[in-house]
Enzyme design. Structure first.
Site, PDB file in Angstrom:
ATOM      1  CD  GLU A  62      32.769  37.479  55.760  1.00  0.00           C
ATOM      2  OE1 GLU A  62      32.259  36.300  56.495  1.00  0.00           O
ATOM      3  OE2 GLU A  62      31.208  37.783  55.572  1.00  0.00           O
ATOM      4  NE  ARG A 297      23.563  39.847  45.488  1.00  0.00           N
ATOM      5  CZ  ARG A 297      24.350  39.878  46.336  1.00  0.00           C
ATOM      6  NH1 ARG A 297      24.418  40.313  47.429  1.00  0.00           N
ATOM      7  NH2 ARG A 297      25.510  38.916  46.229  1.00  0.00           N
ATOM      8  CE  LYS A 307      32.554  36.255  49.189  1.00  0.00           C
ATOM      9  NZ  LYS A 307      33.103  37.268  50.617  1.00  0.00           N
TER      10      LYS A 307
HETATM   11  P1  ATP Z   1      28.149  36.584  48.208  1.00  0.00           P
HETATM   12  O1  ATP Z   1      26.589  36.740  48.113  1.00  0.00           O
HETATM   13  O2  ATP Z   1      28.892  35.778  46.756  1.00  0.00           O
HETATM   14  O3  ATP Z   1      28.822  35.617  49.532  1.00  0.00           O
HETATM   15  P2  ATP Z   1      29.467  39.263  49.811  1.00  0.00           P
HETATM   16  O4  ATP Z   1      28.098  39.895  49.412  1.00  0.00           O
HETATM   17  O5  ATP Z   1      29.235  38.027  51.018  1.00  0.00           O
HETATM   18  O6  ATP Z   1      29.070  37.800  48.104  1.00  0.00           O
HETATM   19  P3  ATP Z   1      31.568  40.215  50.381  1.00  0.00           P
HETATM   20  O7  ATP Z   1      32.317  39.227  50.428  1.00  0.00           O
HETATM   21  O8  ATP Z   1      30.537  40.549  51.782  1.00  0.00           O
HETATM   22  O9  ATP Z   1      30.585  39.088  49.359  1.00  0.00           O
HETATM   23  O10 ATP Z   1      31.175  41.259  49.508  1.00  0.00           O
HETATM   24  C1  ATP Z   1      31.740  42.924  49.029  1.00  0.00           C
HETATM   25  C2  ATP Z   1      31.913  43.741  48.531  1.00  0.00           C
HETATM   26  O11 ATP Z   1      31.079  43.302  47.812  1.00  0.00           O
HETATM   27  C3  ATP Z   1      30.664  43.918  49.347  1.00  0.00           C
HETATM   28  O12 ATP Z   1      30.492  45.206  49.418  1.00  0.00           O
HETATM   29  C4  ATP Z   1      29.336  43.590  48.538  1.00  0.00           C
HETATM   30  O13 ATP Z   1      28.195  44.705  48.716  1.00  0.00           O
HETATM   31  C5  ATP Z   1      30.267  43.602  47.180  1.00  0.00           C
HETATM   32  N1  ATP Z   1      29.401  42.224  46.302  1.00  0.00           N
HETATM   33  C6  ATP Z   1      29.006  41.188  46.548  1.00  0.00           C
HETATM   34  N2  ATP Z   1      28.252  40.530  45.346  1.00  0.00           N
HETATM   35  C7  ATP Z   1      28.178  41.487  44.599  1.00  0.00           C
HETATM   36  C8  ATP Z   1      27.382  41.497  43.840  1.00  0.00           C
HETATM   37  N3  ATP Z   1      26.842  40.420  42.510  1.00  0.00           N
HETATM   38  N4  ATP Z   1      27.346  42.527  42.848  1.00  0.00           N
HETATM   39  C9  ATP Z   1      27.693  43.904  42.911  1.00  0.00           C
HETATM   40  N5  ATP Z   1      27.871  43.893  44.236  1.00  0.00           N
HETATM   41  C10 ATP Z   1      28.738  42.619  44.983  1.00  0.00           C
HETATM   42 MG    MG Z   2      29.034  38.530  52.794  1.00  0.00          MG
END
Ligand code: ATP
Ligand code: MG
Length: 592
Positions: A62, A297, A307
């Protein structure tokens, strides 16, 4: 250093996701998959040529923040699988939420994926996609669900909806609007689209089962009213799809074969499958349909990877921006001197698992050390300088000593380092009162000045209690690399920089940003766990060759660790350096 960035090597470590891909390919699960050359519904792919990509994965951030170390794991996994299996990995911005999304984030995300060494172009397609480009289809699919009696417009208030959802042990209750005729839902849904109702007045819900043990199947909302402008579609829409509806549709339009996500989406998988199946049944989507696979994760001890919290650190100025070298963002890591190869090694080494766990920060640092050990040229730096005066060395004389650029790589050559009567040495390399086992300078002891001569310490000068200069005499017959240089045996070997020739520069020493392994655990404010001493700037004395270091050039400062010329604050001919990582793991020990 960025131009020496190597392409990802094929990772060899197998894992449960690779096993799934292997099985799918073995049974020909995608043998009938076609690709119409662009994402689209069934009609785009019907009759199109066979998909040249053996598998399709995607990285779907995102665009609401900068990428962090956790994203690096996901990027290495998704792009790595595509490389290994002769597939394609799509770069997709999951930008269905109109708020908080900005071009700045889009740009930085693309740059970060490239920096890690990956690219989304394959088989002649660019494969850079925006989920918001699918809004028209998502809307059309929602109308189909309504007409097929798989969705209805619900006018319960948010509170009623929550109360009627039930609990883990109690079934939910059907909304009074659940049985309304499809034509009525359709009319209302179009009114929603046309801006005739206020935010929250009604939502579109999938019609599944209010008694399902999986709460995600109790008629989840799929569209809501939100009178907000979108960074790409502008004012065109005032209704937006919910993430759980949008994501499977995006995957299917792009013909993703393996949609890899983190574990918290496991309970969403039945809805993912339900939705795609219904849309394929209606002829809107082509089969084979994508399947969702969940993995654990990345959780790193001493590091915050959310984030929301990273935004808070930046906005409240606890750090100097997204690229602060202490930040666990990829822009921060880059400035810190971490390497793309080190991240890829890390991703391979930690693998992927089905259960959450904490990874020690030392594992990531070890990967960086391993990579930097290979690629970083050696240089000499004195971080905590004190003068060493060689009393029997002629005044005004200068000579060259030669130091190898890499101890294991003679092809990298050697360089001249100037030697003269007054040198800078590390303060800790001298003591008046040596403890047992201390082999460096103390009165009466001999050490080798690395790449130079053997000297014998004769004493020191002090100002009150502080040593301001150390004195010694040298043995002219002992110069490194000359015949008979090793006739005098010594146990200590210290580094030095000629005082007259030294380059004085700012060197930043970074420590962990948080002082506790699980910041904010136990209900504490995570900010309370910030390490107040996470950054220290010193003026070091460096060998003159370092004056010409280019931004992002990386070095090992012998005996100290790996350092990089800062890509932001370095001026031509006046680099400043950031410590990337020390030579040895210090995470287990108390902060210095
Ligand atoms: P955050 O929880 O930090 O806000 P998010 O999952 O909302 O992260 P996105 O931009 O939606 O962030 O994530 C993009 C991709 O990165 C998704 O497919 C998500 O699964 C992966 N991702 C995000 N954080 C992690 C993590 N800590 N370990 C592995 N993959 C991750
Ligand atoms: Mg997300």
């Amino acid at each position: 250093m960025s131009d020496s960035n190597t392409k990802p090597a094929t990772p060899h470590v197998t894992n449960f996701i690779r096993n799934i891909v292997d099985e799918d390919l073995a049974k020909g699960a995608y043998a009938a998959q076609t690709w119409g050359g662009r994402p689209g519904p069934a009609k785009v792919h019907a009759g199109a040529p066979a998909d040249p990509a053996k598998i399709r994965t995607r990285f779907p951030p995102e665009p609401n923040g900068y990428l962090h170390f956790g994203h690096a794991k996901s990027i290495c996994l998704n792009f790595g699988l595509a490389l290994d299996y002769n597939g394609a990995c799509h770069m997709r911005f999951d930008d269905t939420n109109p708020e908080k999304e900005e071009q700045e984030y889009v740009d930085s995300i693309l740059a970060a994926v490239h920096w890690l060494g990956f690219d989304w172009k394959s088989f002649g397609d660019d494969n850079l996609y925006y989920a918001s480009d699918y809004f028209d289809f998502m809307y059309e699919a929602a109308e189909y669900l309504i007409t097929a009696c798989h969705a209805y417009v619900d006018q319960q208030s948010a509170n009623e909806m929550r109360a009627n959802r039930g609990t883990l042990t109690e079934a939910g209750k059907n909304s009074m609007w659940r049985g309304r005729p499809a034509a009525e839902s359709l009319k209302l849904f179009r009114e929603m689209r046309d801006g005739m109702h206020a935010d929250g007045a009604m939502v579109l819900r999938a019609k599944i089962d209010m008694a399902s043990p999986n709460i995600n199947l109790r008629d989840p909302a799929i569209y809501r009213i939100k009178k907000a402008a979108h960074h790409r579609s502008g004012e065109k829409w005032c209704i937006y799809p919910m993430y759980t509806y949008a994501h499977p549709v995006e995957d299917a339009l792009e013909r993703i074969t393996h949609s890899i996500c983190t574990l918290e989406f496991e309970d969403q998988r039945p809805f993912y499958d339900w939705l795609l199946d219904k849309l394929a049944e209606g002829g809107l989507l082509a089969r084979p349909l994508p399947k969702q696979i969940e993995f654990a994760r990345l959780n790193l001890a001493y590091v915050v990877l959310s984030k929301r919290k990273l935004i808070q650190l930046v906005e409240e100025k606890h750090v100097d921006g997204w690229d602060d070298p202490r930040m666990p963002t990829l822009v921060g890591a880059r400035r810190r001197g971490y390497t793309p190869e080190g991240f890829r090694l890390f991703a391979d080494r930690i693998g992927v698992a089905k259960a959450d766990s904490w990874i020690d920060m030392g594992v990531l640092e070890d990967c960086m050390r391993e990579d930097l050990n290979e690629r970083a040229a050696r240089r000499i730096a004195v971080l905590d300088p004190v003068k060493l005066v060689i009393d029997n060395y002629p005044d005004g004389r200068e000579e060259e000593c030669f130091a190898p650029n890499h101890p294991q790589k003679s092809d990298l050559g050697r360089r001249a380092v100037p030697f003269s009567k007054e040198l800078w040495i590390e303060r800790e390399d001298f003591t008046e009162t040596p403890a047992k086992g201390y082999f460096r300078l103390f009165p009466g002891n001999k050490v080798r000045l690395r790449y130079g001569f053997v000297v014998e310490c004769t004493g020191c000068e002090k100002n009150h209690d502080k040593v301001i200069a150390v004195h010694c005499i040298y043995d002219p017959e002992t110069k490194s690399g000359t015949p008979g240089a090793d006739k005098v045996k010594v146990k200590g070997n210290i580094h030095w920089v000629s005082a007259k020739h030294a380059y004085s520069a700012e060197v930043r020493l970074y420590d962990r940003l948080f002082g506790r392994p699980h910041p904010g655990a136990g209900g504490r404010d995570f900010l309370a766990d910030l390490n107040p001493a996470s950054r220290k700037a010193i003026t070091a004395r460096l060998e003159p060759a370092l004056k010409g270091a280019q931004p992002e050039e990386r070095f090992q400062f012998e005996r100290h660790g790996y350092f990089v010329a800062d890509r932001v604050d370095s001026k031509p001919g006046a680099p400043v350096f950031n410590r990337t990582v020390t030579l040895r793991d210090s995470w287990g020990k108390a902060s210095p």
